[in-house]
Scaffold this motif. Structure first.
Motif, PDB file in Angstrom:
ATOM      1  N   THR A 144      -5.152   8.488   6.774  1.00 32.78           N
ATOM      2  CA  THR A 144      -3.937   8.988   7.219  1.00 32.78           C
ATOM      3  C   THR A 144      -3.080   8.170   6.336  1.00 32.78           C
ATOM      4  OG1 THR A 144      -3.913   7.441   9.014  1.00 32.78           O
ATOM      5  CG2 THR A 144      -4.546   9.921   9.365  1.00 32.78           C
ATOM      6  N   ASP A 145      -3.468   7.021   5.836  1.00 30.40           N
ATOM      7  CA  ASP A 145      -2.625   5.964   5.237  1.00 30.40           C
ATOM      8  C   ASP A 145      -3.270   5.241   4.226  1.00 30.40           C
ATOM      9  OD1 ASP A 145      -1.946   5.894   8.382  1.00 30.40           O
ATOM     10  OD2 ASP A 145       0.106   5.504   7.318  1.00 30.40           O
ATOM     11  N   ALA A 146      -2.476   4.764   3.288  1.00 31.52           N
ATOM     12  CA  ALA A 146      -2.836   4.116   2.219  1.00 31.52           C
ATOM     13  C   ALA A 146      -2.180   2.651   1.849  1.00 31.52           C
ATOM     14  CB  ALA A 146      -3.107   4.668   0.853  1.00 31.52           C
ATOM     15  N   VAL A 147      -2.868   1.768   1.476  1.00 28.92           N
ATOM     16  CA  VAL A 147      -2.176   0.300   1.246  1.00 28.92           C
ATOM     17  C   VAL A 147      -2.306   0.249  -0.300  1.00 28.92           C
ATOM     18  CG1 VAL A 147      -4.180  -0.952   1.985  1.00 28.92           C
ATOM     19  CG2 VAL A 147      -1.872  -2.239   1.688  1.00 28.92           C
ATOM     20  N   ALA A 148      -1.135   0.136  -1.090  1.00 28.48           N
ATOM     21  CA  ALA A 148      -1.346   0.259  -2.471  1.00 28.48           C
ATOM     22  C   ALA A 148      -0.910  -1.223  -3.042  1.00 28.48           C
ATOM     23  CB  ALA A 148      -0.544   1.241  -3.024  1.00 28.48           C
ATOM     24  N   VAL A 149      -1.587  -1.999  -3.810  1.00 28.21           N
ATOM     25  CA  VAL A 149      -1.169  -3.056  -4.397  1.00 28.21           C
ATOM     26  C   VAL A 149      -0.548  -2.664  -5.877  1.00 28.21           C
ATOM     27  CG1 VAL A 149      -1.890  -5.222  -5.424  1.00 28.21           C
ATOM     28  CG2 VAL A 149      -3.033  -4.418  -3.452  1.00 28.21           C
ATOM     29  N   ILE A 150       0.631  -2.884  -5.823  1.00 21.37           N
ATOM     30  CA  ILE A 150       1.597  -2.337  -6.731  1.00 21.37           C
ATOM     31  C   ILE A 150       2.669  -3.534  -7.354  1.00 21.37           C
ATOM     32  CG2 ILE A 150       1.492   0.010  -6.404  1.00 21.37           C
ATOM     33  CD1 ILE A 150       4.163  -0.386  -4.817  1.00 21.37           C
ATOM     34  N   ASP A 151       3.247  -3.208  -8.449  1.00 23.04           N
ATOM     35  CA  ASP A 151       4.268  -4.311  -9.111  1.00 23.04           C
ATOM     36  C   ASP A 151       5.810  -3.442  -8.840  1.00 23.04           C
ATOM     37  OD1 ASP A 151       5.037  -2.921 -11.677  1.00 23.04           O
ATOM     38  OD2 ASP A 151       3.108  -2.888 -11.267  1.00 23.04           O
ATOM     39  N   PRO A 152       6.737  -4.096  -8.877  1.00 17.17           N
ATOM     40  CA  PRO A 152       8.134  -3.618  -8.754  1.00 17.17           C
ATOM     41  C   PRO A 152       8.325  -2.336  -9.486  1.00 17.17           C
ATOM     42  CG  PRO A 152       8.246  -6.010  -8.754  1.00 17.17           C
ATOM     43  CD  PRO A 152       6.840  -5.834  -9.132  1.00 17.17           C
ATOM     44  N   LEU A 153       7.913  -2.384 -10.885  1.00 23.74           N
ATOM     45  CA  LEU A 153       8.232  -1.221 -11.776  1.00 23.74           C
ATOM     46  C   LEU A 153       7.345  -0.048 -11.263  1.00 23.74           C
ATOM     47  CD1 LEU A 153       6.989  -2.555 -15.190  1.00 23.74           C
ATOM     48  CD2 LEU A 153       9.070  -1.287 -14.547  1.00 23.74           C
ATOM     49  N   MET A 154       5.956  -0.211 -10.869  1.00 20.63           N
ATOM     50  CA  MET A 154       5.295   0.960 -10.092  1.00 20.63           C
ATOM     51  C   MET A 154       5.973   1.509  -8.802  1.00 20.63           C
ATOM     52  SD  MET A 154       3.236   3.400 -10.336  1.00 20.63           S
ATOM     53  CE  MET A 154       2.069   3.171 -11.666  1.00 20.63           C
TER      54      MET A 154
END
Lengths: 265, 233
Positions: A144-154
């Motif tokens: 149902t959910d995802a946790v995404a490791v991203i940077d401010p650009l993404m």
């Protein structure tokens, strides 16, 4: 078009994965300055050996233009084991219904940043395509959910494509030249519909496993050098000449025919 | 690989099998099986609601070595519908035999990836039309995922498989150092309290991190609290 590479079929797709890891090198090491391991031009880490699912977006010419890596949060995952600094000491989320998305990237050199989100060669289009695929893949698994490791650009790119994280875990943390953050993403029919409407992606985004294998699996035999081919040919001719019974003769003929077919093609 | 019947060793097996049959009743499934591969001893450990006849036959044929529904889904992060595996020669072979025991070749397997890299698997079957199956799968998949992890964690924490994995042995010094770290004391303070050098405290904490497979001290404290080595005050 998205090709979903899980641990069951990934071994068919060596070249495609190589291209994906090369894209990740350009994005995470060269552009974002992350401290990642690169070997032979390919950015790979231990999580790539744990049978993650890699979603790969290929353009009309068959080049990899985007990708995302998905792991379960019940086992080893980047937020728990590598990016835990983001969580400021809080335990990492662990749930069978939350997956982790990492190494989300698109080929910004190849794609058009300013084009309409509906143009197939725009950053927005490819981002949307990857997000739709991830969302549908997760929903199929009951996630149902995802946790995404991203940077401010993404993070900005996700907002632009109508897929802003609904919250963040921990705090943004410096990581190389940029800041890493853990965004929480919704995986729902509503979100898929919204993404599809905005990007005008209507059909099935996934290439079927069979089509993917036909078009992108590694070629079975690497081409032989001409000297090797000549020696092989001579050897088989000798085998043919020295065959002592019909079975050996058939076998030699068969393999010789295979070789000649391969040379013609 | 040999099959270890977890339940024959532990009085909890009945509970685990009851968990599976309750799950089948609730989610309208025919059979459910749980198994985990202990990568250290190369043993398959599991229990199932299948009839004893099929379990014996399966073991006698050594299907555990070839059954694709057992091996391939462990390489996935998502549940694997057996439809995707049905082209496999080994799949056909196993389920040709299974048919004699009234077991359908329609089912799915859910891989569970545990915190120590171990992998468990829950497989369920249901004999029905493929339309019904697709609807059923959609309705129950989230609940099955949750049940799978709960069962896996319970089995792993029960004192059978992986007890050693889940119960690292910490020395009393290591526990003391971690307990005080959890309370917010600095390494110098802890050294004074325990009359050891702060450098030794650092080493103890480092050992604990290794033993608990934690990369950071907060992570080690979290795991130690879960395991009862450290008590939050």
């Amino acid at each position: 078009m998205i090709i979903s590479l899980d641990g069951i079929i990934a071994h068919h797709f060596g070249p495609l994965l190589k291209q994906t890891y090369a894209l990740r090198t350009r994005v995470f090491r060269d552009r974002l300055g992350w401290d990642v391991d690169v070997k032979d031009g390919m950015e790979m880490d231990v999580f790539d050996t744990l049978n993650p699912t890699t979603l790969v977006s290929v353009d009309a010419s068959g080049a990899v233009v985007g990708s995302m890596r998905i792991l379960q949060t019940t086992g080893h995952n980047m937020l728990a084991d590598v990016f835990s600094a983001i969580l400021q000491g809080e335990p990492a989320p662990r749930s069978p219904l939350i997956w982790e998305a990492t190494r989300l990237c698109v080929d910004t050199d190849r794609l058009n940043a300013t084009g309409s989100p509906r143009a197939h060669n725009s950053i927005s289009y490819v981002t949307s395509e990857v997000m739709i695929a991830a969302c549908e893949y997760a929903m199929e698994a009951g996630v149902t959910d995802a946790v995404a490791v991203i940077d401010p650009l993404m993070s900005r790119e996700l907002k632009r494509s109508g897929n802003a994280p609904y919250d963040y875990l921990g705090s943004p943390t410096p990581m190389g030249k940029v800041t890493a953050m853990a965004g929480l993403l919704d995986c729902s029919v509503e979100l898929v519909n919204r993404l599809r409407e905005r990007s005008d992606i209507n059909g099935d985004v996934f290439l079927s496993e069979q089509d993917a294998i036909t078009r992108f699996s590694k070629t079975a035999v690497p081409a032989l050098s001409s000297t090797a081919q000549t020696s092989l040919h001579t050897y088989l001719q000798e085998q043919l000449a020295s065959a002592e019974n019909p079975r050996e003769l058939r076998a030699a003929l068969w393999i010789l025919a295979e070789l000649e077919l391969a040379q013609q093609s | 690989m040999d099959i270890v019947n977890l339940g024959a060793l532990e009085k909890t097996e009945a509970n685990f099998t009851t968990f599976l049959s309750d799950l089948c009743d609730k989610l309208e499934l025919d059979f459910a099986t749980y198994c985990a591969v202990n990568t250290v001893s190369d043993q398959v450990i599991g229990f199932s609601t299948y009839s004893d006849g099929w379990k014996e036959h399966y073991g006698a044929q050594r299907f555990q070595n070839t059954d694709p529904t057992l091996h391939l889904p462990m390489r996935s992060i998502a549940p694997v519908d057996w439809q995707c595996l049905s082209g496999h020669e080994d799949f056909k072979k196993v389920f040709e035999h299974a048919r004699d025991f009234n077991i359908a070749d329609q089912g799915l397997s859910i891989p569970i990836h545990g915190p120590y890299g171990e992998i468990g698997l829950i497989s369920v079957t249901r004999d029905c039309s493929s339309d019904t199956w697709i609807k059923l799968r959609k309705n129950v998949i989230s609940e099955l995922q949750t049940a799978a992890v709960t069962l896996h964690d319970t089995v792993m924490q029960s004192d059978s498989l992986g007890y050693a994995l889940r119960r690292p042995h910490l020395s009393s010094r290591e526990c003391e150092a971690l307990q005080r770290t959890a309370a917010g004391k600095s390494q110098i303070d802890i050294g004074d309290i325990l009359t050891i050098s702060s450098r030794t405290v650092e080493v103890h904490v480092r050992f604990v991190r290794t033993k608990l497979c934690a990369l950071t001290t907060p992570q080690a404290v979290g795991r130690a609290i879960t395991m009862g080595f450290v008590h939050p005050k």
